[in-house]
Design an enzyme around this catalytic site. Structure first.
Site, short mmCIF file in Angstrom:
data_model
loop_
_atom_site.label_atom_id
_atom_site.label_comp_id
_atom_site.label_asym_id
_atom_site.label_seq_id
_atom_site.Cartn_x
_atom_site.Cartn_y
_atom_site.Cartn_z
CE LYS A 110 -0.08 -4.62 3.07
NZ LYS A 110 -0.50 -5.96 2.53
CE1 TYR B 242 -3.50 -2.64 5.77
CE2 TYR B 242 -3.30 -0.31 5.22
CZ TYR B 242 -3.39 -1.63 4.82
OH TYR B 242 -3.35 -1.94 3.47
CB THR C 221 -0.90 -0.03 1.26
OG1 THR C 221 -1.53 1.23 1.42
CG2 THR C 221 -0.10 -0.30 2.52
CG ASP C 222 -1.25 4.92 -0.88
OD1 ASP C 222 -1.75 4.27 0.06
OD2 ASP C 222 -1.91 5.75 -1.57
CD GLU C 223 -3.39 3.55 4.50
OE1 GLU C 223 -3.19 3.41 5.70
OE2 GLU C 223 -4.53 3.53 3.99
P1 NAD Z 1 -9.92 -7.27 2.19
O1 NAD Z 1 -9.95 -6.98 3.65
O2 NAD Z 1 -11.11 -7.01 1.36
O3 NAD Z 1 -9.54 -8.81 1.99
C1 NAD Z 1 -8.54 -9.46 2.72
C2 NAD Z 1 -8.68 -10.96 2.50
O4 NAD Z 1 -7.62 -11.62 3.22
C3 NAD Z 1 -10.00 -11.53 3.05
O5 NAD Z 1 -10.58 -12.42 2.10
C4 NAD Z 1 -9.57 -12.27 4.30
O6 NAD Z 1 -10.42 -13.37 4.62
C5 NAD Z 1 -8.16 -12.72 3.92
N1 NAD Z 1 -7.33 -12.97 5.12
C6 NAD Z 1 -7.13 -12.15 6.17
N2 NAD Z 1 -6.34 -12.74 7.09
C7 NAD Z 1 -6.00 -13.95 6.57
C8 NAD Z 1 -5.17 -15.01 7.03
N3 NAD Z 1 -4.56 -14.95 8.22
N4 NAD Z 1 -5.03 -16.11 6.24
C9 NAD Z 1 -5.67 -16.18 5.04
N5 NAD Z 1 -6.47 -15.22 4.57
C10 NAD Z 1 -6.62 -14.10 5.30
O7 NAD Z 1 -8.64 -6.51 1.65
P2 NAD Z 1 -8.39 -5.79 0.23
O8 NAD Z 1 -8.88 -4.41 0.31
O9 NAD Z 1 -8.83 -6.69 -0.85
O10 NAD Z 1 -6.79 -5.73 0.24
C11 NAD Z 1 -6.01 -6.82 -0.27
C12 NAD Z 1 -4.54 -6.47 -0.16
O11 NAD Z 1 -4.28 -5.27 -0.88
C13 NAD Z 1 -4.05 -6.20 1.25
O12 NAD Z 1 -2.77 -6.73 1.38
C14 NAD Z 1 -4.02 -4.68 1.36
O13 NAD Z 1 -3.06 -4.28 2.29
C15 NAD Z 1 -3.63 -4.33 -0.05
N6 NAD Z 1 -4.05 -2.98 -0.52
C16 NAD Z 1 -5.37 -2.62 -0.43
C17 NAD Z 1 -5.76 -1.39 -0.95
C18 NAD Z 1 -7.20 -0.94 -0.89
O14 NAD Z 1 -7.49 0.19 -1.23
N7 NAD Z 1 -8.15 -1.78 -0.50
C19 NAD Z 1 -4.81 -0.53 -1.52
C20 NAD Z 1 -3.47 -0.94 -1.58
C21 NAD Z 1 -3.11 -2.18 -1.09
O1 DAU Z 2 -4.21 3.93 0.53
C1 DAU Z 2 -4.39 2.56 0.40
C2 DAU Z 2 -5.24 2.07 1.55
O2 DAU Z 2 -6.56 2.52 1.30
C3 DAU Z 2 -5.22 0.55 1.74
O3 DAU Z 2 -3.91 0.15 2.06
C4 DAU Z 2 -6.19 0.14 2.83
O4 DAU Z 2 -6.25 -1.28 2.94
C5 DAU Z 2 -7.57 0.67 2.50
O5 DAU Z 2 -8.48 0.37 3.54
C6 DAU Z 2 -7.53 2.18 2.27
O6 DAU Z 2 -7.27 2.88 3.51
P1 DAU Z 2 -8.00 4.25 3.89
O7 DAU Z 2 -7.96 4.41 5.36
O8 DAU Z 2 -7.53 5.36 3.04
O9 DAU Z 2 -9.50 3.85 3.40
P2 DAU Z 2 -10.93 4.15 4.05
O10 DAU Z 2 -11.94 3.81 3.01
O11 DAU Z 2 -11.08 3.52 5.39
O12 DAU Z 2 -10.91 5.72 4.24
C7 DAU Z 2 -10.71 6.58 3.13
C8 DAU Z 2 -10.79 8.00 3.63
O13 DAU Z 2 -12.15 8.26 4.03
C9 DAU Z 2 -9.95 8.27 4.86
O14 DAU Z 2 -9.42 9.59 4.79
C10 DAU Z 2 -10.94 8.16 6.02
C11 DAU Z 2 -12.23 8.64 5.41
N1 DAU Z 2 -13.46 8.02 5.93
C12 DAU Z 2 -13.54 6.67 5.98
C13 DAU Z 2 -14.67 6.05 6.44
C14 DAU Z 2 -14.74 4.54 6.49
C15 DAU Z 2 -14.52 8.83 6.33
O15 DAU Z 2 -14.46 10.06 6.29
N2 DAU Z 2 -15.64 8.20 6.80
C16 DAU Z 2 -15.76 6.85 6.88
O16 DAU Z 2 -16.81 6.35 7.34
#
Ligand code: NAD
Ligand code: DAU
Length: 336
Positions: free
Chosen positions: A154, A150, A124-126
């Site tokens: 990562k 988180y 992730t970019d975080e």
């Molecule tokens: P998500 O929470 O939707 O899915 C995570 C999946 O991992 C789920 O199916 C869960 O059951 C599985 N999981 C969790 N713990 C586990 C374990 N111990 N063993 C096996 N499976 C397990 O997450 P997502 O949003 O699809 O993110 C997927 C990946 O991408 C993550 O590594 C996250 O850090 C990364 N990522 C997400 C975003 C985003 O915006 N969502 C952005 C950049 C990177």
């Molecule tokens: O940047 C990549 C990341 O993006 C991934 O690594 C994470 O897995 C993914 O969850 C996401 O993280 P964020 O914290 O940016 O996503 P979230 O959707 O939780 O929040 C996005 C923005 O919106 C953040 O500034 C918080 C705000 N927010 C979020 C929620 C859930 C609100 O204002 N209200 C809300 O209810």
């Protein structure tokens, strides 16, 4: 090619499996997922009859199981499995460390001990921390400065992956991506939460004053980026992927409200997230130059398409929001 996908029942993982099997129908995929609250086999119903797709329920922290799966002759591991929600990591970070750090270590060991299997790590970019409005977007040289449990977990996993490359010559690549959106995203993240709340005629909770900025990428653009890194990336290297679509949370909320034909009285300003990172943005020049990848979906089209998907898949999100799934997975999760 035989591929082990971890976390394939989650948001990005399930979209990735569908993307991959469409593009490379002769590859074989094993999806290892423990099905936490965020894992949902309904995300993959359409693939259940595909002979090149197999699901195995299990924890990436279970070394015996992971070794057994890896010994089925994997050519590649694509590692998505993680605890992914920042707010949950603030409430309790233990599962974040267990899965994101220790789980990654178990997978790396299995890859190392079974013929040095090609390993692609999804990050992730975080991990880079937070930008001010004036800063240039993050790139591959930005120093790590994670600020939530988180992102710290990562960051730790990214460092471990690189350490296995340097120490054990494990053939790895890493991609760090910005905020994804699209179908099958669990409705705890801002875009699906706000869309489904509005469909339920509920208000949308904007943290603080909504000034935080995120860089949004459509999930299939991320998948195409991962594909490009796997096929063309240099071993040992990291690639930053982003959508080039920066927007404040308040502007985003306004756009969703407008597209859904509602008004701004639906906004509820709530307490801010502790340690809330102000801004993320990715500079994807390296991926563009070296891999020929860039995001294709415009934010307007992607957002409209995503809203339409949630409208058309009401049963999917209502089941999650009704707590049926939450309760079910909580029970199973606790039993692990
Ligand atoms: P998500 O929470 O939707 O899915 C995570 C999946 O991992 C789920 O199916 C869960 O059951 C599985 N999981 C969790 N713990 C586990 C374990 N111990 N063993 C096996 N499976 C397990 O997450 P997502 O949003 O699809 O993110 C997927 C990946 O991408 C993550 O590594 C996250 O850090 C990364 N990522 C997400 C975003 C985003 O915006 N969502 C952005 C950049 C990177
Ligand atoms: O940047 C990549 C990341 O993006 C991934 O690594 C994470 O897995 C993914 O969850 C996401 O993280 P964020 O914290 O940016 O996503 P979230 O959707 O939780 O929040 C996005 C923005 O919106 C953040 O500034 C918080 C705000 N927010 C979020 C929620 C859930 C609100 O204002 N209200 C809300 O209810």
């Amino acid at each position: 090619m035989k591929i082990l996908i971890t976390g394939g029942a989650g948001f990005i993982g399930s979209n990735f499996i569908r993307y991959w099997l469409n593009k490379y129908p002769n590859d074989q995929i094993i999806n290892l997922d423990v099905l936490t609250y965020a894992g949902n086999l309904e995300n993959l119903r359409d693939l259940e009859s595909n002979k090149n797709y197999q699901f195995i329920k299990g924890d990436i922290g279970d070394a015996e199981l992971v070794n057994e799966v890896v010994q089925k002759g994997m050519d590649l591991i694509v590692h998505f499995a993680a605890e992914s929600h920042v707010d949950r990591s603030i409430m309790d970070s233990s599962d974040f460390i267990k899965t994101n750090v220790l789980g990654t270590m178990v997978l790396l060991d299995a890859a190392k001990n079974n013929g040095k299997i090609r390993f692609h790590h999804i990050s992730t970019d975080e991990v880079f921390g937070a930008l001010t409005p004036k800063d240039k977007p993050f790139n591959e040289s930005t120093p790590y400065a994670p600020r939530s449990p988180y992102s710290a977990s990562k960051a730790a996993s990214d460092h471990l992956v690189r350490a296995y490359f340097h120490t054990h010559k494990l053939p790895i690549t890493i991609s760090n991506c910005s905020n994804n959106y699209g179908p099958y995203q669990f409705p705890e993240k801002i875009i699906p939460l706000f869309i489904t709340n509005l469909l339920e005629r509920k208000k949308v909770p904007v943290y603080g004053r909504g000034k935080n900025v995120r860089d949004w990428i459509y999930v299939d653009d991320h998948n195409a980026g991962i594909d490009a890194v796997i096929k063309k990336g240099k071993i040992g290297e990291t690639y930053c992927l982003g959508g080039g679509q920066e927007i404040t949370n308040l502007e985003l909320t306004g756009r969703i409200i407008k597209l859904m034909g509602q008004d701004r009285t639906m906004i509820e300003y709530v307490a801010d997230r502790p340690g809330h990172d102000l801004r993320y943005a990715m500079d994807y020049t390296k991926a563009k130059k070296e891999l020929g990848w860039e995001p294709a979906m415009s934010f307007d089209r992607g957002l409209k398409q995503t809203i339409d998907w949630y409208k058309a898949h009401e049963a999917w999100w209502r089941k999650i929001k009704s707590g049926e799934y939450l309760e079910y997975y909580k029970k199973n999760y606790l039993k692990r």
